[in-house]
Scaffold this motif. Structure first.
Motif, PDB file in Angstrom:
ATOM      1  N   ALA A  57      66.482  60.389  56.518  1.00 39.93           N
ATOM      2  CA  ALA A  57      65.734  60.507  55.266  1.00 39.93           C
ATOM      3  C   ALA A  57      65.294  59.120  54.817  1.00 39.93           C
ATOM      4  N   ARG A  58      64.169  59.052  54.143  1.00 38.21           N
ATOM      5  CA  ARG A  58      63.635  57.780  53.649  1.00 38.21           C
ATOM      6  C   ARG A  58      64.688  57.036  52.814  1.00 38.21           C
ATOM      7  N   GLU A  59      65.441  57.764  51.996  1.00 40.27           N
ATOM      8  CA  GLU A  59      66.466  57.135  51.146  1.00 40.27           C
ATOM      9  C   GLU A  59      67.521  56.409  51.984  1.00 40.27           C
ATOM     10  N   LEU A  60      67.985  57.033  53.068  1.00 42.15           N
ATOM     11  CA  LEU A  60      68.984  56.410  53.933  1.00 42.15           C
ATOM     12  C   LEU A  60      68.384  55.241  54.711  1.00 42.15           C
ATOM     13  N   TYR A  61      67.169  55.420  55.180  1.00 43.41           N
ATOM     14  CA  TYR A  61      66.445  54.343  55.865  1.00 43.41           C
ATOM     15  C   TYR A  61      66.330  53.133  54.936  1.00 43.41           C
TER      16      TYR A  61
END
Length: 130
Positions: A4-8
């Protein structure tokens, strides 16, 4: 691996926060999808290499297992070079079932790539940011 973009963004933020030293940590996954980022302390405190304390590494691995997840990736940053495994990275790749994610910070825009390292053989793996 899908991430997910948040984890990235957490990976990139950790790498930037630790610069000029390398950052390091682990990514938990479930069915090929990243579900959590576990930052670790770079005991080497070096811009050229990383080392996760054995006790901290065990704590992270236990947390991943206790949550019912698997070790999807080990990550670190390269602050001065391309996000490609160095010979040291290859020599110390002891988890053949996990990916190795490298966050490259030598350019203004981060370059994040994933690798599979098995028995000294390196191949790029897909990292899909969603």
């Amino acid at each position: 691996m899908k991430i997910a973009r948040e984890l990235y963004d957490q990976l990139v933020a950790h790498a930037r926060a630790e610069a000029p030293n390398e950052c390091c940590g682990m990514v938990a996954s479930a069915d090929g999808v990243a579900v959590a980022v576990h930052p670790a302390e770079n005991m080497a405190a070096s811009p050229l290499r990383y080392e996760i304390d054995g006790k901290q590494q065990l704590e992270i691995l236990d947390a991943i297992e206790d949550a019912g997840h698997e070790l999807g990736a080990i990550y670190h940053s390269h602050t001065r070079t391309a996000p490609e495994p160095s010979q040291t990275d290859i020599n110390l790749a002891f988890y053949p079932d996990s990916l190795y994610i490298i966050v490259g910070l030598k350019d203004p825009e981060p370059d994040v790539r994933a690798w599979r390292i098995v028995d000294g053989q390196v191949s790029e793996a897909e990292l899909v940011v969603e």
